[in-house]
Design a protein around this motif. Sequence first.
Motif, PDB file in Angstrom:
ATOM      1  N   PHE A   1       0.818  -1.210   0.000  1.00  0.00           N
ATOM      2  CA  PHE A   1       0.000   0.000   0.000  1.00  0.00           C
ATOM      3  C   PHE A   1       0.858   1.269   0.000  1.00  0.00           C
ATOM      4  N   ILE A   2       1.958   1.240   0.739  1.00  0.00           N
ATOM      5  CA  ILE A   2       2.863   2.392   0.766  1.00  0.00           C
ATOM      6  C   ILE A   2       3.439   2.634  -0.630  1.00  0.00           C
ATOM      7  N   THR A   3       3.818   1.560  -1.299  1.00  0.00           N
ATOM      8  CA  THR A   3       4.329   1.677  -2.663  1.00  0.00           C
ATOM      9  C   THR A   3       3.282   2.285  -3.590  1.00  0.00           C
ATOM     10  N   MET A   4       2.042   1.835  -3.441  1.00  0.00           N
ATOM     11  CA  MET A   4       0.957   2.358  -4.278  1.00  0.00           C
ATOM     12  C   MET A   4       0.695   3.824  -3.979  1.00  0.00           C
ATOM     13  N   GLN A   5       0.869   4.200  -2.714  1.00  0.00           N
ATOM     14  CA  GLN A   5       0.643   5.597  -2.346  1.00  0.00           C
ATOM     15  C   GLN A   5       1.771   6.493  -2.857  1.00  0.00           C
TER      16      GLN A   5
ATOM     17  N   TRP B   1      -9.098  -0.108   1.343  1.00  0.00           N
ATOM     18  CA  TRP B   1      -8.324   0.675   0.378  1.00  0.00           C
ATOM     19  C   TRP B   1      -9.244   1.219  -0.704  1.00  0.00           C
ATOM     20  N   VAL B   2      -8.915   2.442  -1.148  1.00  0.00           N
ATOM     21  CA  VAL B   2      -9.729   3.146  -2.144  1.00  0.00           C
ATOM     22  C   VAL B   2      -8.809   3.774  -3.179  1.00  0.00           C
ATOM     23  N   HIS B   3      -9.072   3.503  -4.433  1.00  0.00           N
ATOM     24  CA  HIS B   3      -8.272   4.052  -5.527  1.00  0.00           C
ATOM     25  C   HIS B   3      -8.608   5.528  -5.758  1.00  0.00           C
ATOM     26  N   PRO B   4      -7.656   6.308  -6.226  1.00  0.00           N
ATOM     27  CA  PRO B   4      -7.938   7.708  -6.569  1.00  0.00           C
ATOM     28  C   PRO B   4      -9.062   7.818  -7.601  1.00  0.00           C
ATOM     29  N   ARG B   5      -9.080   6.900  -8.561  1.00  0.00           N
ATOM     30  CA  ARG B   5     -10.138   6.929  -9.586  1.00  0.00           C
ATOM     31  C   ARG B   5     -11.510   6.684  -8.955  1.00  0.00           C
TER      32      ARG B   5
END
Length: 524
Positions: free
Chosen positions: A152-156, A179-183
């Motif tokens: 998750f940190i990598t994705m952030q 977890w929630v995607h920006p899109r």
Amino acid sequence: METLRKLERVQSLLSLMEGRGISSGHADTDRFLADFIFFLVVGPSPGMIFDSIDSMFTAYQEHARLKGFSIAKRAAHKVSGEDKSLSVNMKRQLEANDIAGLRPCKNIKLLEVQAGGPENLGCLPKDCRNFIKKRRRLRLGDGDAEAIRKLFITMQLRDRNFFHLMDVDDEGRLCNVLWVHPRSKAAYEEYHDVISFDTTYLVSKYKMPFATFVGINHHGQSILLGCALVTHEDARSFKWLFMNWLEAMGNIHPTAILTDQCESIKIALRDVMPNTIHQFCLWHILSKVPQKFKNVVDFDKSKWAEFVRSHGMEGSEWLKALYDDRESWVPDYLNHTFWAGMISTQRSEGMHAYFDGYVHSMSTLKQFVEQYEIAISNTIQKEFRADHESKSKVMKCISQFEWENQFQRSYTNSIFNLVQKEIMRVLYCHFIPPTEEELIEAVNHVGIEKYKVLERSIVNNWYHKEFTYAVDYRPNGKYISCNCRKFEFKGILCCHILKVMSMKDIHTVNERYLLRRWRKDVPR
């Protein structure tokens, strides 16, 4: 005649639940509730006559679906003295294919090919699917919690708007993950009017609750608005989930939410989203009723109270709770609110279908999250393709009405297709002349023109039923409404309104009937 009358009531109710005329104008609430019970249990009965094998199979499919079992058509053949259960070799092959990552359908197909055809398999495909489901488990491997945190940190780091939260207990054990995607956050700003919340997917397949928040975009497609893994399906866990999900979404509460009939979810929503309209999934209610009333066969009652009293079911707590919650599942109470046509969480379950095949029995929790990212990217591409098609491909109009051109210019292709289906149904609509009493009553309603429209509906391609609808038109302001509530419930003008518009020679519709959420000319 008695059988035909019962069949008519069954099909009338089916048409209600399919959104083809959900209206308080058809029947009062008590009659709907009584018909609802009748429909669930009676099903196809001896003496019913069908015009084809296909129509008979369709009717039986509906009954089987509500009773909780599945059916299939296959050529009849005798296998004498043969064991229909799975052999050891078949189990080994299914297990090996599943570990290799083959989807269940491809796994079974491969087995059929190896056997020389499905007729030589020695068992039903359903038996193979059940075996695959039983052995599938999502494993929580050592260090998974830390691995997910790093993921998750990598994705952030890739996108600072990516939202994630992990809930651990006093001993450091992982309890809940969100977890929630920006899109998803951007989409929610546009489509927060109605969402579906479902927790059944991993409960039924991998014995771990996986929750999804699903909305509907301007193409009528399902869109993911958030994911979560929860260890306990209790009110505390759902409160934690709803509160943090709302925080991720800028504390914008949805207008309406559709969920399973779960007391823990109900309590959590009441505390966290008190102003959000809450609807129970009608399908989940349907699936529970047969086992509750398996010993009751006579449902030919016109009133709910009479039915309960005549069968001595006053002590049924579940039935009492169902009646007390009728405003959360009976269409008469819900069709004044926009639901994008949803009456069940099948939207969420349809979203889960994208996930099938990406996870198998050896998947760890970290792999689950990674693979789900891949699966969801497919839904994003699907929306991109639909956007491109709506902007580059113009669907031809099927009538000479100017207002059809309005919808053609404004709506996405998939939604415009729904409008055209209503236009075609105008052919089955006819005006009913007003009675003398109705003419006298019309004098007292100055500024309101009232029309009665008779529609002959075709259910399941074989059953015909006539319904009468009431359409009101106000020339001052160009307001028009129908008691079928399709526009309020689904956001599409019904064929009954379109019939009146054609008769009144109305050239254009007011902008209020061109919903922003279905438009292709709105920048998003």
